[in-house]
Design a protein around this motif. Structure first.
Motif, short mmCIF file in Angstrom:
data_model
loop_
_atom_site.label_atom_id
_atom_site.label_comp_id
_atom_site.label_asym_id
_atom_site.label_seq_id
_atom_site.Cartn_x
_atom_site.Cartn_y
_atom_site.Cartn_z
N THR A 165 0.86 -1.18 0.00
CA THR A 165 0.00 0.00 0.00
C THR A 165 0.89 1.23 0.00
OG1 THR A 165 -1.82 -1.08 1.15
CG2 THR A 165 -1.73 1.31 1.31
N LYS A 166 0.52 2.23 -0.78
CA LYS A 166 1.26 3.49 -0.75
C LYS A 166 0.26 4.62 -0.72
CE LYS A 166 4.61 6.47 -1.20
NZ LYS A 166 5.63 6.64 -0.16
N ASP A 167 0.34 5.41 0.34
CA ASP A 167 -0.53 6.58 0.35
C ASP A 167 0.31 7.86 0.43
OD1 ASP A 167 0.03 6.89 3.19
OD2 ASP A 167 -1.36 5.22 3.47
N PHE A 168 -0.18 8.87 -0.25
CA PHE A 168 0.41 10.20 -0.16
C PHE A 168 -0.62 11.04 0.59
CE2 PHE A 168 2.14 8.37 -4.09
CZ PHE A 168 3.49 8.55 -3.89
N VAL A 227 -1.59 3.26 -4.24
CA VAL A 227 -1.58 1.82 -4.45
C VAL A 227 -2.24 1.19 -3.23
CG1 VAL A 227 -0.13 -0.22 -4.76
CG2 VAL A 227 0.53 1.93 -5.83
N ASP A 228 -3.22 0.32 -3.49
CA ASP A 228 -4.10 -0.13 -2.42
C ASP A 228 -4.00 -1.64 -2.24
OD1 ASP A 228 -6.04 -0.37 -0.55
OD2 ASP A 228 -7.70 0.32 -1.82
N THR A 271 3.73 4.44 -9.58
CA THR A 271 4.10 4.40 -8.16
C THR A 271 4.55 2.99 -7.79
OG1 THR A 271 2.45 6.10 -7.76
CG2 THR A 271 3.29 4.93 -5.84
N THR A 272 3.83 1.98 -8.30
CA THR A 272 4.20 0.60 -8.02
C THR A 272 5.61 0.33 -8.54
OG1 THR A 272 1.90 -0.01 -8.30
CG2 THR A 272 3.50 -1.80 -8.35
N ARG A 285 8.99 4.56 -1.12
CA ARG A 285 8.92 3.55 -0.07
C ARG A 285 7.45 3.20 0.18
NH1 ARG A 285 13.44 2.73 4.24
NH2 ARG A 285 14.70 3.00 2.38
N PRO A 286 7.10 1.91 0.20
CA PRO A 286 5.70 1.57 0.45
C PRO A 286 5.28 1.96 1.86
CG PRO A 286 7.04 -0.41 0.21
CD PRO A 286 7.94 0.75 -0.05
#
Lengths: 395, 309
Positions: free
Chosen positions: A31-34, A40-41, A65-66, A75-76
């Motif tokens: 998961t990546k949140d800004f 990315v979920d 992003t992935t 960084r995830p």
């Protein structure tokens, strides 16, 4: 053309000794949140060693992003990344056995072409960096431009230098971030073939990010269609095309006619769907949802026009009649738009095979399709999800 | 005509289109006209004075005349006399200027780096930091240098602190030393170093830094192999803008130094205004100019930044 033995040598930067055929790449619940935006979920996938994998999706779907997380440039927020079984989540970009072909190529303007290609080899103190860089330039057929500066090359040549610069390090995984996006259409087609040839030749694991569905289908063994930070569907290009499992995939990968209906019966593995009063039959094993409201889908080239005085072949699905509202001839095929009352406008591709009379604008036709070519989707989905907006070719 | 049209408009238009070609030619000479004001200005205020300077440097005293009375001559011994008397001050000027340039680079580069790279994407912060860099220009050069005199004075807290931590002996002082002069030079020319480097770094594509990391270069290596080489145009401009004026400077050595820190600018000033020895002042100026020209061209050639400029 073949790679010399020295080109196949493993850079000392690689953590495991033998990566010459690439390594598996595994993403576990990434998961990546800004801030409040989730790019990315909870994404998980495995890219087998030596395969050509494409991440396909519209801009903003999280595919880049992935890729950047795999490269170590991002960084995830949570989850793990494994390359060849080793957890690299907390390592930095320069510590990973991964190289990237950047969207803008990011060639070093102050270095010659050969020094650009040798850059990674020099950092890992590999033996004979210039010789190996020269071999890599041979592979992309640019040896004769070795002493030029990147600014003296055309876009296509820069693209190939970027590819050589990444590949020469023999990475466990080679990442390509929309590498053909800046090229014109003809060059792009040419480079697609070239890239596929090179990948087959060197046997590296390629992860290719693109928004061009044709590019993804032409080159990749496996395509993952991404939307809103998640993978909608993953599989071989033909499987995705023939049997999409979501409306987004059906519309984003090629075109689809999606019609809302209700399942009324299921007999011998075939379900009967009521679509605006007509009974359409869909094989149960081609349907995501087998009861209640469903979307019945069919690809435009699978539809046949049935003119007045003709009859649809027995046992086929058909709808209509409706009026032909648009005819656009493109040489190999003609695309028709047919307005069927109660269903809306359906799209039909028809091969220009000799012996078929021309269907004219305004003519009343019925549309027929083999039962085996129809597919069923969840009726709760938005039938227009992922459809390409004709006013926005970049979408 | 055909050649002109081909050059002006490329082969596409061909020779059969004279009107646009003529227009193109007019547009081109028009561009050169834009040089005119600058050229006129430089001729009046640079070329004429330099010629006058060269001529004056060869003047000889009027026989039996008053102090300050000279006549045109070809007295090349003016150079020999001037150099043999003042070479230590000349050498010291270049040493001080070099030290100040290196110091300004060491202070200015990190500053420019933080503003251009670390504060990228935060325009307000960048703007504020740049204002701070330029802020000293809002007050007079002389006033700022006098302020330094106070900061480095024997009774100042700086000297007290340095004495307390024994970096300075109990009777040590900062004012009226070469150190103070170099401090003043560094401070006064720091923005000239910082701003060109900032401009270079600001243009640096962050993706090139990412590419460095992607190609196995850690942060220090990426800096040395990618960031620094790509910022060389700024470094070269910055060092030139610092070194050249610093070598000729005399305000700092007058205000912050003593008679053992005399720089060549000071000598020229006193030869000209105090002793009215115009030929030797002119000769020293010519030598200073020539030496700077030589040093600078050697430097620019060595730094190899032509292809980046």
């Amino acid at each position: 053309m073949s790679l010399s033995a020295s080109t196949r040598a493993v850079p000392s930067g690689s953590p495991d000794g033998e990566t010459s055929s690439g390594a598996d790449l595994t993403l576990e619940r990434i998961t990546k949140d800004f801030g409040s935006f989730v790019a990315v979920d909870d994404l998980s996938l495995t890219v087998p060693s030596g395969s050509f994998f494409a991440l396909l999706g519209p801009s903003g779907c999280g595919k880049t992003t992935t890729l950047r997380m795999v490269a170590g440039l991002e960084r995830p927020s949570s989850g793990r990344i494994l390359i060849g079984g080793q957890d690299v989540t907390s390592t930095r970009a320069h510590q990973r056995p991964v190289n990237t072909v950047f969207q803008s190529y990011a060639l070093f303007p102050h270095l010659t072409v050969i020094e650009n290609v040798a850059f990674g080899l020099r950092r890992t103190r590999a033996a004979n960096p210039l010789g190996r860089a020269g071999d890599a330039l041979d592979l992309v057929e640019l040896r004769h431009l070795a002493d030029r500066r990147p600014s003296q090359l055309s876009g296509g040549q820069q693209q190939r230098v970027a590819l050589a610069r990444a590949m020469v390090n023999n990475p466990a995984v080679l990442l390509l971030d929309e590498p053909l996006g800046a090229l014109d259409l003809k060059l792009r087609r040419q480079m697609q073939v070239e890239l596929k040839r090179i990948q087959t030749e060197v046997g590296l694991t390629f992860v290719h990010v693109t928004h061009d569905q044709e590019e993804a289908m032409t080159m990749a063994d496996t395509v993952a269609v991404m939307n809103a930070g998640r993978i909608e569907q993953l599989g071989a290009p033909a499987d995705l095309y023939e049997l999409p499992r979501t409306a987004f995939v059906a519309n984003f990968l090629g075109q689809s006619n999606l019609l809302g209906g209700t399942v009324v019966e299921t007999v011998d593995g075939i379900m009967g769907v009521d679509v605006a009063g007509r009974r359409i039959r869909v094989p149960v094993d081609r349907a995501v949802s087998t009861s209640g409201d469903v979307l019945v889908g069919v690809r435009p080239e699978k539809l046949r026009l049935v003119r007045e005085g003709e009859e649809p072949a027995p046992g086929t699905n058909w709808v209509g009649p409706g009026a032909v509202t648009d005819v656009s001839f493109s040489g190999v095929s003609t695309q028709y738009q047919v307005m069927v009352p109660g269903l809306g406008t359906l799209s039909v591709f028809s091969q220009n095979v000799a012996g078929r009379g021309e269907v004219r604008l305004g003519e009343q036709v019925r549309l027929a399709c083999d039962v085996d070519f129809t597919f069923g989707l969840d009726g709760a989905e938005d039938a227009t999800s992922g459809a390409v907006d004709l006013d926005d070719p970049g979408a | 005509m055909t050649i002109v049209s081909a050059i002006g408009h490329g082969p596409g238009n061909g020779p059969a289109s004279p009107p646009p070609a003529a227009q193109g030619r007019r547009g081109r000479s028009g561009a050169y006209l834009l040089l005119l004001p600058g050229m006129a200005y430089l001729t009046l205020f640079f070329v004429f004075p330099v010629v006058a300077l060269l001529l004056t440097s060869l003047y000889a005293p009027v026989p039996g005349g008053d102090i300050g009375q000279y006549q045109p001559a070809f007295e090349w011994r003016n150079y020999v006399v001037a150099l043999s008397s003042y070479w230590p001050q000349m050498l010291r000027s270049f040493l001080y200027a070099l030290t100040a340039t290196v110091a300004a680079f060491l202070i200015g580069y990190p500053m420019a780096y933080v503003i251009a790279v670390r504060a990228r994407g935060r325009p307000f912060l960048q703007g504020m930091l740049l204002v701070l860099v330029i802020a000293p220009f809002f007050t007079s050069f002389i006033l700022r240098t006098i302020a330094w005199k106070q900061i480095l004075a024997d009774e100042s807290f700086v000297v007290a602190a340095l004495r307390a931590v024994q970096l300075l002996p109990p009777d040590g002082r900062l004012t009226a030393t070469g150190f103070a002069v170099v401090c003043g030079l560094t401070y006064n020319f720091l923005p000239f170093m910082t701003l060109p480097i900032y401009a270079s770094l600001e243009r640096l594509d962050p993706r090139l830094v990412e590419a460095g990391g992607d190609l196995y270069a850690g942060a220090p290596t990426t800096f040395l192999r990618v960031t620094l080489p790509l910022s060389m145009p700024g470094v070269v401009s910055g060092t030139l803008l610092t070194f050249i004026p610093a070598s000729g400077d005399y305000v700092n050595s007058v205000l912050l130094g003593n008679n053992t820190t005399t720089m060549i600018g000071q000598v020229i000033d006193s030869r000209f205004f105090k002793v009215a020895d115009y030929p030797s002042a002119a000769a020293l100026s010519v030598v200073l100019m020539a030496a700077i020209l030589l040093l600078v061209s050697a430097y620019v050639r060595r730094s190899g930044t032509e292809e980046l400029l």
